[in-house]
Structure formats: structure tokens, C-alpha cells
Write an enzyme that holds these catalytic residues in place. Structure first.
Site, PDB file in Angstrom:
ATOM      1  N   ARG A 178       5.416 -13.435   9.174  1.00 25.18           N
ATOM      2  CA  ARG A 178       6.092 -12.303   8.861  1.00 25.18           C
ATOM      3  C   ARG A 178       7.308 -12.097   9.646  1.00 25.18           C
ATOM      4  O   ARG A 178       7.583 -12.822  10.807  1.00 25.18           O
ATOM      5  CB  ARG A 178       5.221 -11.005   9.318  1.00 25.18           C
ATOM      6  CG  ARG A 178       4.924 -10.923  10.563  1.00 25.18           C
ATOM      7  CD  ARG A 178       4.246  -9.570  11.017  1.00 25.18           C
ATOM      8  NE  ARG A 178       3.219  -9.102  10.136  1.00 25.18           N
ATOM      9  CZ  ARG A 178       3.171  -7.994   9.454  1.00 25.18           C
ATOM     10  NH1 ARG A 178       4.023  -7.340   9.661  1.00 25.18           N
ATOM     11  NH2 ARG A 178       2.195  -7.811   8.394  1.00 25.18           N
ATOM     12  N   GLU A 217       0.708  -1.086   0.061  1.00 24.07           N
ATOM     13  CA  GLU A 217       0.031   0.220  -0.092  1.00 24.07           C
ATOM     14  C   GLU A 217       0.902   1.145  -0.002  1.00 24.07           C
ATOM     15  O   GLU A 217       1.777   1.260   0.924  1.00 24.07           O
ATOM     16  CB  GLU A 217      -0.983   0.029   1.305  1.00 24.07           C
ATOM     17  CG  GLU A 217      -1.802  -0.832   1.310  1.00 24.07           C
ATOM     18  CD  GLU A 217      -2.470  -1.001   2.952  1.00 24.07           C
ATOM     19  OE1 GLU A 217      -3.032   0.062   3.109  1.00 24.07           O
ATOM     20  OE2 GLU A 217      -2.627  -2.103   3.335  1.00 24.07           O
ATOM     21  N   LYS A 247       4.341   0.289  11.360  1.00 23.05           N
ATOM     22  CA  LYS A 247       4.266   1.805  10.876  1.00 23.05           C
ATOM     23  C   LYS A 247       4.087   2.757  11.606  1.00 23.05           C
ATOM     24  O   LYS A 247       4.292   3.949  11.672  1.00 23.05           O
ATOM     25  CB  LYS A 247       3.027   1.767   9.745  1.00 23.05           C
ATOM     26  CG  LYS A 247       3.582   1.753   8.208  1.00 23.05           C
ATOM     27  CD  LYS A 247       2.575   1.481   7.377  1.00 23.05           C
ATOM     28  CE  LYS A 247       3.224   0.483   6.177  1.00 23.05           C
ATOM     29  NZ  LYS A 247       1.901   0.153   5.068  1.00 23.05           N
TER      30      LYS A 247
HETATM   31  P1  ATP Z   1      -0.181  -2.017   6.858  1.00 24.25           P
HETATM   32  O1  ATP Z   1      -0.489  -2.477   8.134  1.00 24.25           O
HETATM   33  O2  ATP Z   1      -0.490  -0.543   6.376  1.00 24.25           O
HETATM   34  O3  ATP Z   1      -0.966  -2.891   5.820  1.00 24.25           O
HETATM   35  P2  ATP Z   1       2.081  -3.275   5.968  1.00 24.25           P
HETATM   36  O4  ATP Z   1       3.338  -3.354   6.640  1.00 24.25           O
HETATM   37  O5  ATP Z   1       1.224  -4.739   5.828  1.00 24.25           O
HETATM   38  O6  ATP Z   1       1.194  -2.284   6.544  1.00 24.25           O
HETATM   39  P3  ATP Z   1       1.907  -3.179   3.077  1.00 24.25           P
HETATM   40  O7  ATP Z   1       2.238  -2.248   2.142  1.00 24.25           O
HETATM   41  O8  ATP Z   1       0.694  -3.724   3.261  1.00 24.25           O
HETATM   42  O9  ATP Z   1       2.326  -2.832   4.608  1.00 24.25           O
HETATM   43  O10 ATP Z   1       3.033  -4.529   3.061  1.00 24.25           O
HETATM   44  C1  ATP Z   1       3.205  -5.193   1.618  1.00 24.25           C
HETATM   45  C2  ATP Z   1       3.682  -6.358   1.582  1.00 24.25           C
HETATM   46  O11 ATP Z   1       4.602  -6.416   2.600  1.00 24.25           O
HETATM   47  C3  ATP Z   1       2.694  -7.334   2.028  1.00 24.25           C
HETATM   48  O12 ATP Z   1       2.440  -8.314   1.337  1.00 24.25           O
HETATM   49  C4  ATP Z   1       2.928  -7.561   3.446  1.00 24.25           C
HETATM   50  O13 ATP Z   1       2.506  -8.853   3.779  1.00 24.25           O
HETATM   51  C5  ATP Z   1       4.460  -7.580   3.368  1.00 24.25           C
HETATM   52  N1  ATP Z   1       5.092  -7.347   4.896  1.00 24.25           N
HETATM   53  C6  ATP Z   1       4.904  -6.080   5.528  1.00 24.25           C
HETATM   54  N2  ATP Z   1       5.237  -6.596   6.885  1.00 24.25           N
HETATM   55  C7  ATP Z   1       6.186  -7.638   6.729  1.00 24.25           C
HETATM   56  C8  ATP Z   1       7.094  -8.166   7.575  1.00 24.25           C
HETATM   57  N3  ATP Z   1       7.305  -7.854   8.802  1.00 24.25           N
HETATM   58  N4  ATP Z   1       7.413  -9.495   7.145  1.00 24.25           N
HETATM   59  C9  ATP Z   1       7.096 -10.145   6.148  1.00 24.25           C
HETATM   60  N5  ATP Z   1       6.249  -9.157   5.271  1.00 24.25           N
HETATM   61  C10 ATP Z   1       5.974  -8.142   5.320  1.00 24.25           C
HETATM   62 MG    MG Z   2      -0.716  -4.512   4.672  1.00 22.38          MG
END
Ligand code: ATP
Ligand code: MG
Length: 560
Positions: free
Chosen positions: A271, A40, A281
Site C-alpha cells: 500500500r 467499501e 480512515k
Molecule cells: P478499511 O480499513 O475501511 O478497509 P481501506 O482504506 O482499505 O479501509 P477500502 O474501501 O477497503 O478502504 O479500499 C478500497 C481499495 O483501496 C482496496 O483495494 C484497498 O486495498 C485500496 N487501498 C486502500 N488504501 C490504500 C493505500 N494506502 N495504498 C494502496 N491501496 C489502498
Molecule cells: Mg479495505
């Protein structure tokens, strides 16, 4: 908290996602795989995202498929171009190719809306006019089923009329929503008629004011995957409960002929959680907004922008992702694993240089003031093909303060009165005294001890210290960065995570540099001998006024 792991995984060739892919290729379900990384655009990427990027792009690369970079820009209010640009930049920096152009969920808004009309016409969706409050109250709980909305019995024709009015801006935000008609009694709350569209009179960063109706992420995401012919939609574990809706939606649309089979398969992995770091975030925003760090690209931040400024390399991050592997069980990885990957890679790519970070003067009393010579120094001890360079040597040298002690403890082998050390690549000297007022160590040199000359090794000394000639030295600002938090789990046990900030995470000093460092360029990495790996800072360096940032020390000083 689980014990952080330092060497957790077998090689990734055997992980469960690879097994699924290999089976799908073997059975002929797919000829070529497609994965995607779907951020996002509402923030900057961090180490967790790097894991996901390396995983998705890595799978595509290893199996000869492709990986899309797709912005999940379904929420009009939170997204900004600046994040889009920075994410594109970060993915490229990590070394991955997304086939030319980034994709945008908003490009599929037309299709998503048509799919919604289809669901309405086929009785799989309805317009609900209850208030948010009423919907919450009738959703039920984990132990109790939900109750049907009074609107659930609306006819397809009435639903279609209302949906079109919603699209045409005839209703206010919150007046109605579109819900999937699945099962209000499902044990999975995500299947209790989830909302799929809401009215939002907001301007979108790409579609402007075309829409006042926006799809929910959970509705949009499976459609995006299917339209791009993604084969394996890899996401983090918190989406596991969403998988039944993902499959339900795609099945309905395939039945209706809107989508072609084979449909994408969602696969969840754990994750990345790292010790000594926060990846949420909200917390990262707080660190920046309250000034605990100097911005998103502060070298102490776990963002990819910060990592880059710190001197972390893309290759180091890719090795890290490889080393930690993927699993279904929640992972807590010791930050030392990441630091080791950086050390390992920087060791291979960083030329060696001499810099004195905490200088005191060494005067060689039997070396004439007007004498000067060049000593021959290898650029990398294991890489003879990197050549050697000449480093000027003279009567007055800078040495590290900690390389001299007036009254040394037992086991101290460096300079103290009466003791001898080798000045790296040059001569053996013996300390003959020191002057406290001028912070000067006095020495005498042995002419026949010059490194590389016959007989030089008859001098058996235990200390081997680096130095920089005073009259040839350059100066530069050096940021000595350390971990941003002083405990493995910042904010653990309800504590305010800010209380765990490491007060010593940044120290600015002025260092003395050997002349070869004078023309270093932004982004260049070097090893300062005996200290660690340093990179020339981008933003805070100017020609003639360099700043170096410490990426990582030579040894892990945190493990006991
Ligand atoms: P939000 O809470 O705003 O959704 P987010 O960290 O999930 O935050 P995204 O932009 O949705 O942000 O993340 C993009 C991709 O990165 C998603 O597929 C998510 O699963 C992956 N991702 C985010 N944080 C992690 C993490 N700590 N480990 C592995 N993958 C991650
Ligand atoms: Mg997300």
C-alpha cells in the site's frame, strides 16, 4: 522508519503484476483481463485509493481489458449512499471509465447464500453455536493450534436446517454463525474454520430488510471477483494471509459446479504510505470531527475531494501513481514526489498571471498620474500559441513587500534605495526612497527601458519583479495552504498525531490581482508568477468575490 524515497521505481512497464498478466495472456489462460477497484462505501477516497485506482484501471487500459468499480457493501451498518456517490465522482474525476454502471457486492447476496448452502451440503461448512468468547478461546494462537468446536460434527442436514432458520430470522444476532470447515490446526489462522456468515438484523442500504444474514468480507470478496470474471484481483499486502482461503473457497465452488474456471488470481502489492500525511480512515475522521480541518474537502486533506479543491489535477495523480510504481516491499514515499508531479503538470496547463500577495505601494514619481499604457505579456513563456495579453501599467503599482528592503543584506538584488530592478514586461525603475508611514516605495522610471523596445536590454539589472497597477487591480481572498503536518511521520513513536499538526498549514490573505483574473471560473488553474499554482475555489468563490487556493509553490520549500 524507513527513509522516504523520492525516485523509487523503474518504469511500471516492468512491474511484477504486469509480468503475471503478460504471462497469462501469452499462455492463453486469459484472452482478456479484468481487474476491479472494490471500495467499501464507508468513507471518502484518499491518495492511497488513487494509487489502487490508477493501478487497476491502468492495467485494464494498457492490456485492452476492463476494470469494474464494485462497491463492497457487505456490511449493512456502515455504508451510505453519500459515500457511493462521492466515490463514483472521484473515479470519474481521475479519468477512468468503469463501463457504464458501478457494481455492488449486495447484488450477489442470493448467489452467496446458495453457495453457502452448497458448502453445508457438501460438508465444507457448519453452523457453530458457540459464543464469540468461546470461539476466540478455541482459535489458538500463532504458536498453538486451535481446537475443534463441539458443533463441528453436526450433520449436513442439521446444518442446513439451522442455516435456513438463520436466514428466516428465527435466531437472534450472535446466536449462531456459519463457518467454513477447513482445519483448526492450520498454521495459517485464517484457515481455522473462518466465519463466513453472521446474523445481523440490520437494514441494508440497497437490499433493505431482505436479509438478516450477511456474508463476511473474506467470503464475499472472492465470490464477487469470480462472478464478475475478474482475472487478476489486485489488493494490498495485508490480504496475503487471506489468499489461501480465497483459493480454497473458489476451488470448492468450482468443484461443485457453481463457478467456472479459470478462477481469479489474487495478487498483493504494497500500500501507499506518504510522508507528512495520514491515510488511516480513523485519523481522517478525527481530523474532520474535531474540527482540525474544515471538512473532508478541506484543501489540506489527503482526500481526493480535498486534492481537487486544492488545485491538484487528476493527471498529476496519475503521473504520481506511474512514478511510484508497484512493489511487494512496503513503500514510504516522500510527499515531495506528489508535489513535484503537480508542479510538473500545472506548469504545462496553467496560464501565467500576476498577483501581489503581500502588497506595498510603489509610486513612479516621473510617470504622470494621468498616463496609462498597456504592456504586452505572454500567457505562457514556453507556449507562444497561447497568445499574449495586455496588462495596464500606471504611476502607482502594487509590489510584494519582500521585494523592497530599506537596508538589504548582501546578495539582495531587488528594490532598495539606489538600486534598479525591472518591473516584469515593462520598465526598469530605480528606487529613490520610501515612506514608512504610508508603506510606499518611491521610484523613477527609465523611458528607454521598456521591454521589447530597441535598446531596452542596455539596462543590466539582476532583479525582475512582478506588479499590479493599483487603479486597475482586483482583489481576491487567497488561501495559502501548506502541508497539514510538520513532520514526515505524524504520530510516529506512539505520539498523538494531532501534536504534529502544522500550525501554519493555512493562511488566508487578500491579494491584488491583474484585471485578467477578474473573470476566472471555479476550477480554473493559473500560475501566479514567482509564487506558485493557484486554483479558483468552488465552494468559497462567488462572482465578484473570488477565492484562490494555492495548490503548490513553484519550488519545494521543505527539502533542505
Ligand atoms: P478499511 O480499513 O475501511 O478497509 P481501506 O482504506 O482499505 O479501509 P477500502 O474501501 O477497503 O478502504 O479500499 C478500497 C481499495 O483501496 C482496496 O483495494 C484497498 O486495498 C485500496 N487501498 C486502500 N488504501 C490504500 C493505500 N494506502 N495504498 C494502496 N491501496 C489502498
Ligand atoms: Mg479495505
Amino acid at each position: 522508519m524507513a527513509k522516504p524515497s523520492r525516485s523509487p521505481q523503474p518504469p511500471s512497464s516492468s512491474n511484477f503484476i504486469r509480468q503475471i498478466i503478460e504471462a497469462d495472456l501469452a499462455s492463453g489462460k486469459h484472452k482478456r483481463i479484468c481487474t476491479r477497484f472494490p471500495p467499501e462505501p464507508n468513507g471518502y477516497l484518499h491518495f492511497g485509493h488513487a494509487k489502487s485506482i490508477c493501478l487497476n484501471f491502468g492495467l485494464a487500459k494498457d492490456y485492452g481489458g476492463r476494470c469494474n468499480l464494485r462497491f463492497d457493501d457487505t456490511n449493512p451498518e456502515k455504508e451510505e449512499q453519500e459515500y457511493v456517490d462521492s466515490i463514483i465522482d472521484a473515479v470519474k474525476w481521475l479519468g477512468f471509465d468503469f463501463g457504464g454502471a458501478a457494481l455492488y457486492a449486495s447484488d450477489y447476496f442470493d448467489f452467496m447464500y446458495r453457495a453457502a448452502e452448497y458448502l453445508v451440503e457438501s460438508g465444507h461448512a457448519y453452523v457453530d453455536s458457540q459464543s464469540a468468547e468461546e470461539m476466540r478461546a478455541s482459535r489458538g494462537t500463532f504458536s498453538e493450534p486451535g481446537r475443534d468446536s463441539p458443533c463441528r460434527i453436526r450433520s449436513p442436514a442439521e446444518n442446513l436446517r439451522l442455516l435456513r432458520e438463520m436466514r428466516d430470522g428465527k435466531h437472534a444476532d450472535g446466536a449462531h454463525v456459519l463457518r467454513a470447515r477447513i482445519d483448526m490446526a492450520s498454521p495459517n489462522i485464517n484457515l481455522r474454520d473462518p466465519v463466513i456468515y453472521r446474523i445481523k438484523k440490520a437494514t441494508h442500504h440497497r437490499t433493505g430488510d431482505t436479509w438478516c444474514l450477511y456474508p463476511m468480507y473474506t467470503y464475499a470478496h472472492p465470490i464477487e471477483d469470480a462472478l464478475e470474471h475478474v482475472t487478476h484481483s489486485v489488493c494490498t499486502l495485508e490480504f496475503e494471509d487471506q489468499r489461501p482461503f480465497y483459493d480454497w473457497l473458489l476451488e470448492r465452488l468450482a468443484e461443485g459446479g457453481l463457478l467456472k474456471r479459470p478462477l481469479p488470481q489474487q495478487i498483493e502489492f504494497a500500500r501507499l504510505n506518504l510522508t507528512y500525511v495520514v491515510l488511516s480512515k480513523r485519523k481522517l475522521v478525527q481530523l474532520v470531527q474535531e474540527g482540525h480541518v474544515e471538512g473532508w474537502d478541506d484543501p489540506r486533506m489527503p482526500t481526493l475531494m480535498g486534492a481537487r479543491r486544492r488545485g491538484y489535477t487528476a493527471e498529476g495523480l496519475r503521473r504520481f501513481a506511474e512514478r511510484i510504481g508497484v512493489s511487494k516491499a512496503n513503500q514510504l514515499i516522500d510527499l515531495a514526489v506528489l508535489e513535484d508531479c503537480m508542479r510538473e503538470h500545472l506548469n504545462e496547463v496553467a496560464p501565467r498571471r500576476m498577483a501581489v500577495l503581500d502588497p506595498v505601494k510603489l509610486v513612479i514619481e516621473n510617470y504622470p498620474d494621468d498616463r496609462e499604457e498597456q504592456v504586452d505579456v505572454p500567457n505562457h513563456p514556453q507556449k507562444p500559441d497561447w497568445g499574449r495579453r495586455q496588462v495596464p501599467f500606471a504611476r502607482e503599482l502594487w509590489i510584494e513587500r519582500e521585494d523592497f528592503m530599506a537596508t538589504p543584506p548582501k546578495g539582495y538584488f531587488r528594490l532598495f534605495p539606489g538600486n534598479r530592478v525591472r518591473l516584469r514586461y515593462a520598465y526598469v525603475v530605480e528606487c529613490i526612497g520610501y515612506d514608512v508611514a504610508t508603506e510606499t516605495v518611491r521610484c523613477r522610471l527609465f523611458e528607454d527601458s521598456r521591454s521589447g523596445t530597441p535598446g531596452a536590454d542596455q539596462y543590466k539589472v539582476k532583479g525582475n519583479i512582478h506588479w499590479v497597477s493599483v487603479k486597475h487591480a482586483g482583489a481576491a481572498a487567497v488561501g495559502l495552504y501548506d502541508r497539514l503536518f510538520k513532520v514526515p511521520n505524524p504520530g510516529g513513536g506512539e505520539r498523538d498525531f494531532l501534536l504534529d499538526l502544522n500550525p501554519d498549514s493555512k493562511k488566508m490573505i487578500t491579494a491584488k490581482l491583474e484585471p485578467a483574473l477578474r473573470n476566472a471560473q471555479a476550477g480554473e488553474c493559473v500560475q501566479f508568477e514567482r509564487h506558485g499554482y493557484f486554483v479558483v475555489d468552488g465552494p468559497d468563490s462567488a462572482p465578484g468575490a473570488l477565492q484562490f487556493n494555492r495548490a503548490v509553490t513553484l519550488r519545494d520549500s521543505w527539502s533542505r
